[in-house]
Scaffold this active site. Sequence first.
Site, PDB file in Angstrom:
ATOM      1  N   LYS A  71     -11.640   5.971  -2.925  1.00  0.00           N
ATOM      2  CA  LYS A  71     -11.950   7.209  -2.231  1.00  0.00           C
ATOM      3  C   LYS A  71     -13.384   7.691  -2.444  1.00  0.00           C
ATOM      4  O   LYS A  71     -13.978   8.274  -1.535  1.00  0.00           O
ATOM      5  CB  LYS A  71     -10.947   8.296  -2.624  1.00  0.00           C
ATOM      6  CG  LYS A  71      -9.497   7.949  -2.316  1.00  0.00           C
ATOM      7  CD  LYS A  71      -9.317   7.387  -0.904  1.00  0.00           C
ATOM      8  CE  LYS A  71      -7.876   7.000  -0.626  1.00  0.00           C
ATOM      9  NZ  LYS A  71      -7.727   6.176   0.588  1.00  0.00           N
ATOM     10  N   ARG A 118     -10.656  -2.600  -2.881  1.00  0.00           N
ATOM     11  CA  ARG A 118     -10.640  -3.355  -1.644  1.00  0.00           C
ATOM     12  C   ARG A 118     -12.040  -3.372  -1.017  1.00  0.00           C
ATOM     13  O   ARG A 118     -12.761  -2.403  -1.150  1.00  0.00           O
ATOM     14  CB  ARG A 118      -9.645  -2.713  -0.664  1.00  0.00           C
ATOM     15  CG  ARG A 118      -8.221  -2.638  -1.201  1.00  0.00           C
ATOM     16  CD  ARG A 118      -7.415  -1.699  -0.315  1.00  0.00           C
ATOM     17  NE  ARG A 118      -6.055  -1.559  -0.842  1.00  0.00           N
ATOM     18  CZ  ARG A 118      -5.339  -0.441  -0.719  1.00  0.00           C
ATOM     19  NH1 ARG A 118      -5.861   0.617  -0.112  1.00  0.00           N
ATOM     20  NH2 ARG A 118      -4.118  -0.381  -1.197  1.00  0.00           N
ATOM     21  N   ASP A 125       0.858  -1.179   0.000  1.00  0.00           N
ATOM     22  CA  ASP A 125       0.000   0.000   0.000  1.00  0.00           C
ATOM     23  C   ASP A 125       0.903   1.240   0.000  1.00  0.00           C
ATOM     24  O   ASP A 125       2.126   1.125   0.110  1.00  0.00           O
ATOM     25  CB  ASP A 125      -0.883  -0.044   1.256  1.00  0.00           C
ATOM     26  CG  ASP A 125      -1.760   1.179   1.402  1.00  0.00           C
ATOM     27  OD1 ASP A 125      -2.414   1.572   0.413  1.00  0.00           O
ATOM     28  OD2 ASP A 125      -1.802   1.759   2.505  1.00  0.00           O
ATOM     29  N   ALA A 163      -0.053   5.259   1.386  1.00  0.00           N
ATOM     30  CA  ALA A 163      -0.156   6.098   2.587  1.00  0.00           C
ATOM     31  C   ALA A 163      -0.298   5.247   3.844  1.00  0.00           C
ATOM     32  O   ALA A 163      -1.129   4.349   3.917  1.00  0.00           O
ATOM     33  CB  ALA A 163      -1.329   7.062   2.460  1.00  0.00           C
ATOM     34  N   ASP A 220      -1.685  -1.174   5.792  1.00  0.00           N
ATOM     35  CA  ASP A 220      -2.051  -0.713   7.136  1.00  0.00           C
ATOM     36  C   ASP A 220      -3.553  -0.699   7.367  1.00  0.00           C
ATOM     37  O   ASP A 220      -4.002  -0.372   8.466  1.00  0.00           O
ATOM     38  CB  ASP A 220      -1.482   0.694   7.390  1.00  0.00           C
ATOM     39  CG  ASP A 220      -2.086   1.736   6.461  1.00  0.00           C
ATOM     40  OD1 ASP A 220      -2.728   2.683   6.948  1.00  0.00           O
ATOM     41  OD2 ASP A 220      -1.907   1.612   5.230  1.00  0.00           O
ATOM     42  N   MET A 262     -11.084   3.578   5.779  1.00  0.00           N
ATOM     43  CA  MET A 262      -9.809   3.682   5.061  1.00  0.00           C
ATOM     44  C   MET A 262      -9.443   2.373   4.368  1.00  0.00           C
ATOM     45  O   MET A 262      -9.612   1.288   4.918  1.00  0.00           O
ATOM     46  CB  MET A 262      -8.692   4.085   6.020  1.00  0.00           C
ATOM     47  CG  MET A 262      -7.442   4.574   5.302  1.00  0.00           C
ATOM     48  SD  MET A 262      -7.724   6.075   4.325  1.00  0.00           S
ATOM     49  CE  MET A 262      -7.944   7.295   5.614  1.00  0.00           C
ATOM     50  N   ALA A 322     -13.662  10.034   9.597  1.00  0.00           N
ATOM     51  CA  ALA A 322     -12.934  10.090   8.332  1.00  0.00           C
ATOM     52  C   ALA A 322     -12.081   8.846   8.127  1.00  0.00           C
ATOM     53  O   ALA A 322     -11.936   8.354   7.005  1.00  0.00           O
ATOM     54  CB  ALA A 322     -12.054  11.337   8.281  1.00  0.00           C
ATOM     55  N   HIS A 350     -15.292   5.573  -0.238  1.00  0.00           N
ATOM     56  CA  HIS A 350     -14.965   6.012   1.118  1.00  0.00           C
ATOM     57  C   HIS A 350     -15.913   7.147   1.542  1.00  0.00           C
ATOM     58  O   HIS A 350     -16.431   7.157   2.673  1.00  0.00           O
ATOM     59  CB  HIS A 350     -13.510   6.491   1.143  1.00  0.00           C
ATOM     60  CG  HIS A 350     -12.954   6.764   2.496  1.00  0.00           C
ATOM     61  ND1 HIS A 350     -11.768   6.223   2.927  1.00  0.00           N
ATOM     62  CD2 HIS A 350     -13.386   7.543   3.521  1.00  0.00           C
ATOM     63  CE1 HIS A 350     -11.501   6.651   4.152  1.00  0.00           C
ATOM     64  NE2 HIS A 350     -12.479   7.460   4.531  1.00  0.00           N
TER      65      HIS A 350
END
Length: 268
Positions: free
Chosen positions: A52, A159, A11, A13, A185, A48, A44, A55
């Site tokens: 996006k 994902r 990944d 970030a 992460d 994750m 927020a 998201h």
Amino acid sequence: MSQTVTTAIFDWAGTMLDFGCIAPVEAFREAFAEAGVEITEAEARAPMGAAKRVHIEMILDQPGVQARWQAYYRKPSDQADVDRLYAAFLRIDEVNCAKYSGMIPGALEAVAALRGQGIRIGSTTGYPRSVMEGLMPLAAAQGYVPDHCTTVSEVRRGRPYPDMVLDNALALGAPTMQGCVVVDDSPTGLTSGRAAGAWAVGIVDSGNEVGLSLAAWQGLEEQNRQDRRAEAIAKLDAAGAHYTIGTVAELPAVIAHINARLAAGERP
């Protein structure tokens, strides 16, 4: 077939750069604030790993956020609202990615160690290609250039589905999925790795589940640090992590352990 790790798929970030996964979180919060509805950092961060735009939909689906949205707009959010928030997110995140693009300490050394073993380096991201066109040169300037990058723009499903992982495996010529290691992460990233049949390594200290900048993390008292670690590890384990490590700097030792398990006939 190979009995060693041939492919590592990272990944971005929170895993390789942007300690604490700060850039997207701030962009989501700023986009919602511009729209007149404040959201918390926890709200927020919760989805994750997802694409996006998805998201944003998932943030809006949270009861507290939707209640505040309806109180402000006197109507439920709709797809036009999602479009508007997403456009704002992309604009804001372009700036944030440049601001929070620093490589995580030890990441470059870990990649160099893997390359020294002949391991190919792939990458996946919930960012669209348009964001990565700005972020990848910033990483390259610091010395990080993966052999392949699949963004959510190139696959039908993001994902937690395995599509981005499988695309990397195909592009990099991985002999088997059992020789692939996914490093992420986010719980959804690990779930996607498991769905693809790869080993899954969860990143704790630098990742979204802890969610602190390097300075803030280092400034914590040890007990607070351990408590945050334990909470993050529980979430990553629940998502299917075979291993959890503090940062990507610890990955070479995990690769050696996986190689021993493969040689012994174990599979993910």
